[in-house]
Scaffold this motif. Structure first.
Motif, PDB file in Angstrom:
ATOM      1  N   GLY A 277      -7.794  25.632  12.383  1.00 47.23           N
ATOM      2  CA  GLY A 277      -8.347  24.978  13.558  1.00 47.23           C
ATOM      3  C   GLY A 277      -8.372  25.883  14.773  1.00 47.23           C
ATOM      4  O   GLY A 277      -9.300  25.817  15.601  1.00 47.23           O
ATOM      5  N   LEU A 278      -7.371  26.750  14.894  1.00 43.98           N
ATOM      6  CA  LEU A 278      -7.297  27.659  16.039  1.00 43.98           C
ATOM      7  C   LEU A 278      -8.438  28.678  16.050  1.00 43.98           C
ATOM      8  O   LEU A 278      -8.694  29.304  17.088  1.00 43.98           O
ATOM      9  CB  LEU A 278      -5.954  28.389  16.053  1.00 43.98           C
ATOM     10  N   ALA A 279      -9.106  28.847  14.937  1.00 43.56           N
ATOM     11  CA  ALA A 279     -10.263  29.744  14.914  1.00 43.56           C
ATOM     12  C   ALA A 279     -11.444  29.143  15.668  1.00 43.56           C
ATOM     13  O   ALA A 279     -12.399  29.865  16.004  1.00 43.56           O
ATOM     14  CB  ALA A 279     -10.655  30.047  13.468  1.00 43.56           C
ATOM     15  N   PHE A 280     -11.388  27.832  15.966  1.00 38.73           N
ATOM     16  CA  PHE A 280     -12.522  27.148  16.582  1.00 38.73           C
ATOM     17  C   PHE A 280     -12.219  26.584  17.972  1.00 38.73           C
ATOM     18  O   PHE A 280     -13.152  26.321  18.729  1.00 38.73           O
ATOM     19  CB  PHE A 280     -12.995  26.003  15.686  1.00 38.73           C
ATOM     20  N   VAL A 281     -10.953  26.356  18.295  1.00 39.83           N
ATOM     21  CA  VAL A 281     -10.608  25.733  19.574  1.00 39.83           C
ATOM     22  C   VAL A 281      -9.610  26.603  20.322  1.00 39.83           C
ATOM     23  O   VAL A 281      -8.990  27.498  19.756  1.00 39.83           O
ATOM     24  CB  VAL A 281     -10.035  24.309  19.381  1.00 39.83           C
ATOM     25  N   SER A 282      -9.426  26.322  21.602  1.00 39.92           N
ATOM     26  CA  SER A 282      -8.497  27.094  22.427  1.00 39.92           C
ATOM     27  C   SER A 282      -7.058  26.755  22.072  1.00 39.92           C
ATOM     28  O   SER A 282      -6.764  25.706  21.492  1.00 39.92           O
ATOM     29  CB  SER A 282      -8.741  26.804  23.910  1.00 39.92           C
ATOM     30  N   ALA A 283      -6.152  27.655  22.441  1.00 36.20           N
ATOM     31  CA  ALA A 283      -4.730  27.428  22.171  1.00 36.20           C
ATOM     32  C   ALA A 283      -4.212  26.219  22.940  1.00 36.20           C
ATOM     33  O   ALA A 283      -3.363  25.474  22.452  1.00 36.20           O
ATOM     34  CB  ALA A 283      -3.927  28.676  22.534  1.00 36.20           C
TER      35      ALA A 283
ATOM     36  N   SER B 129      -7.788  37.645   9.392  1.00 36.79           N
ATOM     37  CA  SER B 129      -8.270  36.359   8.893  1.00 36.79           C
ATOM     38  C   SER B 129      -7.196  35.278   9.029  1.00 36.79           C
ATOM     39  O   SER B 129      -6.009  35.569   9.247  1.00 36.79           O
ATOM     40  CB  SER B 129      -8.683  36.467   7.428  1.00 36.79           C
ATOM     41  N   THR B 130      -7.636  34.029   8.875  1.00 37.63           N
ATOM     42  CA  THR B 130      -6.694  32.905   8.915  1.00 37.63           C
ATOM     43  C   THR B 130      -5.627  33.053   7.838  1.00 37.63           C
ATOM     44  O   THR B 130      -4.424  32.878   8.093  1.00 37.63           O
ATOM     45  CB  THR B 130      -7.449  31.574   8.709  1.00 37.63           C
ATOM     46  N   GLU B 131      -6.057  33.383   6.624  1.00 39.14           N
ATOM     47  CA  GLU B 131      -5.122  33.511   5.502  1.00 39.14           C
ATOM     48  C   GLU B 131      -4.132  34.650   5.721  1.00 39.14           C
ATOM     49  O   GLU B 131      -2.930  34.507   5.459  1.00 39.14           O
ATOM     50  CB  GLU B 131      -5.893  33.729   4.199  1.00 39.14           C
TER      51      GLU B 131
ATOM     52  N   ALA C 111      -1.315  30.674  27.488  1.00 41.46           N
ATOM     53  CA  ALA C 111      -2.731  30.830  27.163  1.00 41.46           C
ATOM     54  C   ALA C 111      -3.523  31.334  28.360  1.00 41.46           C
ATOM     55  O   ALA C 111      -4.430  32.166  28.225  1.00 41.46           O
ATOM     56  CB  ALA C 111      -3.308  29.504  26.670  1.00 41.46           C
ATOM     57  N   VAL C 112      -3.188  30.846  29.542  1.00 41.52           N
ATOM     58  CA  VAL C 112      -3.891  31.283  30.755  1.00 41.52           C
ATOM     59  C   VAL C 112      -3.505  32.716  31.115  1.00 41.52           C
ATOM     60  O   VAL C 112      -4.362  33.552  31.433  1.00 41.52           O
ATOM     61  CB  VAL C 112      -3.587  30.321  31.920  1.00 41.52           C
ATOM     62  N   LEU C 113      -2.208  33.022  31.060  1.00 44.61           N
ATOM     63  CA  LEU C 113      -1.733  34.339  31.486  1.00 44.61           C
ATOM     64  C   LEU C 113      -2.042  35.440  30.474  1.00 44.61           C
ATOM     65  O   LEU C 113      -2.401  36.557  30.855  1.00 44.61           O
ATOM     66  CB  LEU C 113      -0.220  34.287  31.737  1.00 44.61           C
ATOM     67  N   ILE C 114      -1.913  35.135  29.176  1.00 46.75           N
ATOM     68  CA  ILE C 114      -2.054  36.172  28.148  1.00 46.75           C
ATOM     69  C   ILE C 114      -3.450  36.195  27.545  1.00 46.75           C
ATOM     70  O   ILE C 114      -4.044  37.271  27.385  1.00 46.75           O
ATOM     71  CB  ILE C 114      -0.997  35.965  27.042  1.00 46.75           C
ATOM     72  N   LEU C 115      -3.983  35.009  27.228  1.00 45.09           N
ATOM     73  CA  LEU C 115      -5.284  34.946  26.572  1.00 45.09           C
ATOM     74  C   LEU C 115      -6.441  34.845  27.556  1.00 45.09           C
ATOM     75  O   LEU C 115      -7.598  35.019  27.160  1.00 45.09           O
ATOM     76  CB  LEU C 115      -5.327  33.751  25.612  1.00 45.09           C
TER      77      LEU C 115
ATOM     78  N   ILE D 167      -0.411  31.328  20.567  1.00 42.42           N
ATOM     79  CA  ILE D 167      -0.708  32.556  21.309  1.00 42.42           C
ATOM     80  C   ILE D 167      -0.741  33.752  20.366  1.00 42.42           C
ATOM     81  O   ILE D 167      -1.685  34.554  20.383  1.00 42.42           O
ATOM     82  CB  ILE D 167       0.331  32.779  22.419  1.00 42.42           C
ATOM     83  N   PHE D 168       0.275  33.870  19.539  1.00 40.38           N
ATOM     84  CA  PHE D 168       0.321  34.990  18.590  1.00 40.38           C
ATOM     85  C   PHE D 168      -0.841  34.928  17.588  1.00 40.38           C
ATOM     86  O   PHE D 168      -1.413  35.956  17.215  1.00 40.38           O
ATOM     87  CB  PHE D 168       1.657  34.992  17.837  1.00 40.38           C
ATOM     88  N   ILE D 169      -1.186  33.719  17.170  1.00 38.84           N
ATOM     89  CA  ILE D 169      -2.294  33.556  16.225  1.00 38.84           C
ATOM     90  C   ILE D 169      -3.605  33.997  16.857  1.00 38.84           C
ATOM     91  O   ILE D 169      -4.397  34.731  16.249  1.00 38.84           O
ATOM     92  CB  ILE D 169      -2.386  32.098  15.745  1.00 38.84           C
ATOM     93  N   LYS D 170      -3.849  33.569  18.086  1.00 42.52           N
ATOM     94  CA  LYS D 170      -5.073  33.951  18.783  1.00 42.52           C
ATOM     95  C   LYS D 170      -5.151  35.466  18.981  1.00 42.52           C
ATOM     96  O   LYS D 170      -6.231  36.072  18.851  1.00 42.52           O
ATOM     97  CB  LYS D 170      -5.142  33.233  20.139  1.00 42.52           C
ATOM     98  N   LEU D 171      -4.039  36.089  19.293  1.00 46.74           N
ATOM     99  CA  LEU D 171      -4.018  37.541  19.455  1.00 46.74           C
ATOM    100  C   LEU D 171      -4.330  38.245  18.134  1.00 46.74           C
ATOM    101  O   LEU D 171      -5.022  39.273  18.110  1.00 46.74           O
ATOM    102  CB  LEU D 171      -2.659  37.993  19.995  1.00 46.74           C
ATOM    103  N   ALA D 172      -3.827  37.690  17.035  1.00 46.45           N
ATOM    104  CA  ALA D 172      -4.127  38.271  15.724  1.00 46.45           C
ATOM    105  C   ALA D 172      -5.598  38.086  15.380  1.00 46.45           C
ATOM    106  O   ALA D 172      -6.243  39.016  14.861  1.00 46.45           O
ATOM    107  CB  ALA D 172      -3.241  37.616  14.658  1.00 46.45           C
ATOM    108  N   PHE D 173      -6.149  36.911  15.651  1.00 46.12           N
ATOM    109  CA  PHE D 173      -7.575  36.680  15.411  1.00 46.12           C
ATOM    110  C   PHE D 173      -8.431  37.665  16.205  1.00 46.12           C
ATOM    111  O   PHE D 173      -9.468  38.127  15.735  1.00 46.12           O
ATOM    112  CB  PHE D 173      -7.950  35.248  15.799  1.00 46.12           C
ATOM    113  N   ALA D 174      -8.001  37.983  17.435  1.00 44.69           N
ATOM    114  CA  ALA D 174      -8.749  38.928  18.274  1.00 44.69           C
ATOM    115  C   ALA D 174      -8.778  40.321  17.663  1.00 44.69           C
ATOM    116  O   ALA D 174      -9.680  41.120  17.968  1.00 44.69           O
ATOM    117  CB  ALA D 174      -8.137  38.976  19.675  1.00 44.69           C
TER     118      ALA D 174
END
Length: 312
Positions: free
Chosen positions: A101-107, A41-43, A274-278, A30-37
């Motif tokens: 991998g999280l850059a391409f698929v859902s949490a 970057s991944t790194e 993932a449903v509630l936040i993302l 969840i935190f990773i997806k929020l950062a990507f948004a």
């Protein structure tokens, strides 16, 4: 005949530690997806996680070495290198593959794919570490992978872009993490859980931060908003430091296979968040696939405990 510790009491604590670690680790995606948004970057996302975690591990490491002089005697050059190498595998290689991998698929999907690592723990134990194969676990494995195939097929039909690459990256993370669990326990038996965790995580953190400085450049971090830094703090504390100690304590008490079989709450927590936040979708196909994955995992855990017996 020597007295034996109460196995139920020991197992209860070990399973509790492992479950708590799994639940906290489930917040990571969840935190990773929020950062990507936010365009991180991944790194840089991995480095933010490690920037928060590294000081904690270094302080604990120095405290352990100061208060426990016997620990320094255990850290021979070869043992130190071994702990560092295992830490790189589990906390750097596995983590980077998962983040990528999280850059391409859902949490949700990422967590379910990662959830297959107990099966690889079993297989690696048989292939490389002298464990006996328990064929009664195979049906549970097939049920779990059937559930993954349901969700994979839905994703392939609805949003296929990057699905194969993302799945391969997360699966690579599961493979490396499973192998790490076997190697980690062998080091923890010698140097202790806390000391090994600090050495392994600190080594991985230095590599991750160094990689980001090369790829992203130091100036990138000055441009991060307070919100991004807050995500890094949450990722470092609740998605890294606390669960790493809990999980490794579980491994030390009940073993790699038992620890791997206790993570069923992780995917459920990830799906809810993932449903509630993302705002990720949760369709009938997700429900069926998730139910199969959790059913397979529950059967795997039950049969594995029966095979090992109450004294392991």
């Amino acid at each position: 005949m020597t007295a034996q510790p109460d196995p139920m009491r020991s197992d209860a604590l070990g399973y509790g530690l492992a479950i708590a670690g799994a639940v906290l680790f489930s917040t990571k995606g969840i935190f990773i997806k929020l950062a990507f948004a936010e365009g991180v970057s991944t790194e840089a996302t991995l480095a933010l996680r490690m920037l928060v975690a590294l000081p904690v591990y270094l302080v604990i490491l120095l405290t352990l070495l100061r208060r426990q002089p016997q620990s320094r005697a255990l850290l021979t050059p070869s043992r130190l290198i071994a702990c560092m190498a295992v830490g790189i595998l589990g906390y750097y290689v596995s983590s980077y593959l998962d983040f990528a991998g999280l850059a391409f698929v859902s949490a949700q999907y990422e967590r379910l794919v990662l959830f297959t690592y107990p099966f690889f723990v079993l297989l690696f134990g048989v292939w490389f570490f002298g464990d006996r194969m328990n064929w009664a676990l195979v049906p549970a494995m097939l049920i779990t992978y059937a559930g993954l195939m349901v969700i994979f097929t839905w994703n392939l039909t609805v949003r296929p872009d990057g699905l194969l690459l993302g799945t391969a990256l997360v699966l690579g993370s599961a493979l490396t993490f499973a192998f790490y669990q076997h190697l980690a326990r062998r080091q923890m038996v010698v140097v202790g859980t806390a000391l090994f965790t600090c050495i392994g995580m600190s080594t991985a953190a230095v590599l991750a931060i160094g990689q980001s400085l090369v790829v992203d450049g130091p100036a990138t971090y000055f441009a991060f908003s307070p919100y991004v830094w807050m995500l890094g703090l949450m990722l470092g504390v609740f998605g890294t430091v606390l669960p790493s100690f809990l999980l490794n304590s579980g491994i030390a008490r009940i073993g790699a296979r038992a620890t791997a079989s206790t993570a069923s709450l992780g995917p459920i927590m990830t799906i809810v968040l993932a449903v509630l936040i993302l705002g990720e979708e949760f369709t009938l196909f997700h429900a069926i696939g998730t139910a199969l994955v959790l059913l397979g995992s529950a059967l795997f855990a039950r049969n594995d405990r029966r095979a090992r017996g109450p004294s392991t």
